[in-house]
Design a protein around this motif. Sequence first.
Motif, short mmCIF file in Angstrom:
data_model
loop_
_atom_site.label_atom_id
_atom_site.label_comp_id
_atom_site.label_asym_id
_atom_site.label_seq_id
_atom_site.Cartn_x
_atom_site.Cartn_y
_atom_site.Cartn_z
N TYR A 103 -16.04 -41.70 -17.19
CA TYR A 103 -15.54 -40.74 -18.19
C TYR A 103 -16.22 -41.02 -19.52
O TYR A 103 -16.74 -42.12 -19.75
CB TYR A 103 -14.01 -40.79 -18.30
N ARG A 104 -16.18 -40.01 -20.39
CA ARG A 104 -16.80 -40.15 -21.72
C ARG A 104 -15.80 -40.71 -22.69
O ARG A 104 -14.69 -40.18 -22.80
CB ARG A 104 -17.17 -38.76 -22.25
N ASP A 105 -16.18 -41.75 -23.42
CA ASP A 105 -15.35 -42.19 -24.53
C ASP A 105 -15.41 -41.08 -25.59
O ASP A 105 -16.50 -40.68 -25.99
CB ASP A 105 -15.90 -43.51 -25.08
N PRO A 132 -19.87 -30.51 -13.19
CA PRO A 132 -20.04 -29.21 -13.84
C PRO A 132 -20.76 -29.26 -15.19
O PRO A 132 -21.41 -28.31 -15.56
CB PRO A 132 -18.61 -28.69 -14.04
N MET A 133 -20.63 -30.40 -15.92
CA MET A 133 -21.12 -30.41 -17.30
C MET A 133 -22.20 -31.46 -17.55
O MET A 133 -22.01 -32.64 -17.25
CB MET A 133 -19.96 -30.68 -18.27
N LEU A 134 -23.32 -31.02 -18.12
CA LEU A 134 -24.36 -31.94 -18.61
C LEU A 134 -24.39 -31.75 -20.13
O LEU A 134 -24.99 -30.79 -20.63
CB LEU A 134 -25.71 -31.59 -17.98
N ALA A 135 -23.72 -32.63 -20.87
CA ALA A 135 -23.60 -32.47 -22.32
C ALA A 135 -24.60 -33.39 -23.03
O ALA A 135 -25.75 -33.01 -23.22
CB ALA A 135 -22.16 -32.72 -22.75
N THR A 136 -24.20 -34.64 -23.35
CA THR A 136 -25.19 -35.59 -23.90
C THR A 136 -26.10 -36.10 -22.79
O THR A 136 -27.19 -36.59 -23.04
CB THR A 136 -24.50 -36.82 -24.52
N LYS A 191 -18.59 -32.90 -31.76
CA LYS A 191 -17.76 -33.73 -30.87
C LYS A 191 -18.40 -33.89 -29.49
O LYS A 191 -17.78 -34.38 -28.55
CB LYS A 191 -16.38 -33.10 -30.72
N GLY A 192 -19.62 -33.39 -29.34
CA GLY A 192 -20.33 -33.54 -28.07
C GLY A 192 -19.94 -32.51 -27.03
O GLY A 192 -20.24 -32.68 -25.84
N TYR A 193 -19.29 -31.41 -27.45
CA TYR A 193 -18.95 -30.34 -26.51
C TYR A 193 -20.07 -29.31 -26.46
O TYR A 193 -20.72 -29.02 -27.47
CB TYR A 193 -17.62 -29.67 -26.88
N ILE A 194 -20.25 -28.76 -25.26
CA ILE A 194 -21.28 -27.73 -25.07
C ILE A 194 -20.79 -26.43 -25.70
O ILE A 194 -19.66 -26.00 -25.48
CB ILE A 194 -21.57 -27.52 -23.57
N VAL A 195 -21.68 -25.80 -26.51
CA VAL A 195 -21.37 -24.53 -27.17
C VAL A 195 -22.33 -23.45 -26.65
O VAL A 195 -23.54 -23.70 -26.60
CB VAL A 195 -21.55 -24.67 -28.71
N LEU A 198 -17.40 -24.01 -21.96
CA LEU A 198 -16.14 -23.54 -21.37
C LEU A 198 -15.00 -24.51 -21.69
O LEU A 198 -13.93 -24.44 -21.10
CB LEU A 198 -16.28 -23.31 -19.85
N GLY A 199 -15.26 -25.44 -22.61
CA GLY A 199 -14.23 -26.44 -22.94
C GLY A 199 -14.41 -27.68 -22.09
O GLY A 199 -15.51 -27.96 -21.62
N ASP A 200 -13.32 -28.39 -21.88
CA ASP A 200 -13.36 -29.62 -21.08
C ASP A 200 -13.10 -29.24 -19.62
O ASP A 200 -12.00 -28.81 -19.25
CB ASP A 200 -12.29 -30.60 -21.58
N ALA A 201 -14.11 -29.39 -18.79
CA ALA A 201 -14.02 -28.90 -17.40
C ALA A 201 -12.89 -29.59 -16.64
O ALA A 201 -12.12 -28.93 -15.93
CB ALA A 201 -15.36 -29.12 -16.70
N GLY A 202 -12.78 -30.92 -16.79
CA GLY A 202 -11.73 -31.65 -16.06
C GLY A 202 -10.35 -31.18 -16.49
O GLY A 202 -9.47 -30.94 -15.65
N ASP A 203 -10.15 -31.02 -17.78
CA ASP A 203 -8.84 -30.57 -18.27
C ASP A 203 -8.54 -29.15 -17.78
O ASP A 203 -7.40 -28.84 -17.42
CB ASP A 203 -8.81 -30.60 -19.81
#
Length: 209
Positions: A103-105, A132-136, A191-195, A198-203
């Motif tokens: 998980y990401r800190d 689903p997500m490749l952010a940093t 905050k390192g979210y993809i823009v 779709l938000g936080d995929a896990g949540d």
Amino acid sequence: MDSVTVIKHPLVQHKLTIMRKKDTSTAGFRRLLREISTLLCYEVTRDLELTMAKIETPLEDIEAPVLEGKKLVFASILRAGNGLLEGMLDLVPSARVAHIGVYRDHETLEAIEYYFKAPEDIGNRLVIVVDPMLATGNSSIASVEKLKERGAKNLRFLCLLAAPEGIRNFQEAHPDVPIFTASIDSHLNDKGYIVPGLGDAGDRMYGTK
Ligand SMILES: O=P(O)(O)OC[C@H]1O[C@H](OP(=O)(O)OP(=O)(O)O)[C@H](O)[C@@H]1O
Ligand SMILES: O=c1cc[nH]c(=O)[nH]1
Ligand SMILES: [Mg+2]
């Protein structure tokens, strides 16, 4: 971005748009992720090798092409990777499965590893890593590193959304691993979210915050 394939199939793009909407319910999000993962699986496995097997049809014996599903490993980066894993296993039920707990800190955006379990002989198999997500890129880079440490040599990375920053970082760390994604979004926010993302995929999959 040579080794990046953007999967533009209209069904993929339509379902992704619904997943991005903030009003899409948890149940709807999970269902769409499972549906979209079968379509993504179709593309990421498009060039897999077939072998010939003898079969009997009602009319005659023939040699017909079959996939050696046991030669595949799907490696899910927990938690959200499991949303892609389900649909992929619907299509290739005999694939082996690896689980990588990362998980990401939220402050440092570093990847924190907490679990790893993979089939023993991954060196002889194609490993398709899913998240689903490749952010940093920190989570996927660390996961692929771990798989390589355990012997994986032939890998692909499949995600739903990627940020340009994450693609660059991932390619720098693992130039040998092609990326498949349904979209390359605009950028990462502070905050390192993809823009737009779709938000936080896990949540969104599990109704947590
Ligand atoms: O490219 P990165 O900057 O590392 O971000 C991407 C990671 O963030 C999310 O996981 P998260 O940490 O939210 O864990 P979760 O799946 O358990 O919710 C996502 O599923 C990726 O694993
Ligand atoms: O936008 C993002 C970035 C990382 N992880 C997510 O789930 N969403
Ligand atoms: Mg999360």
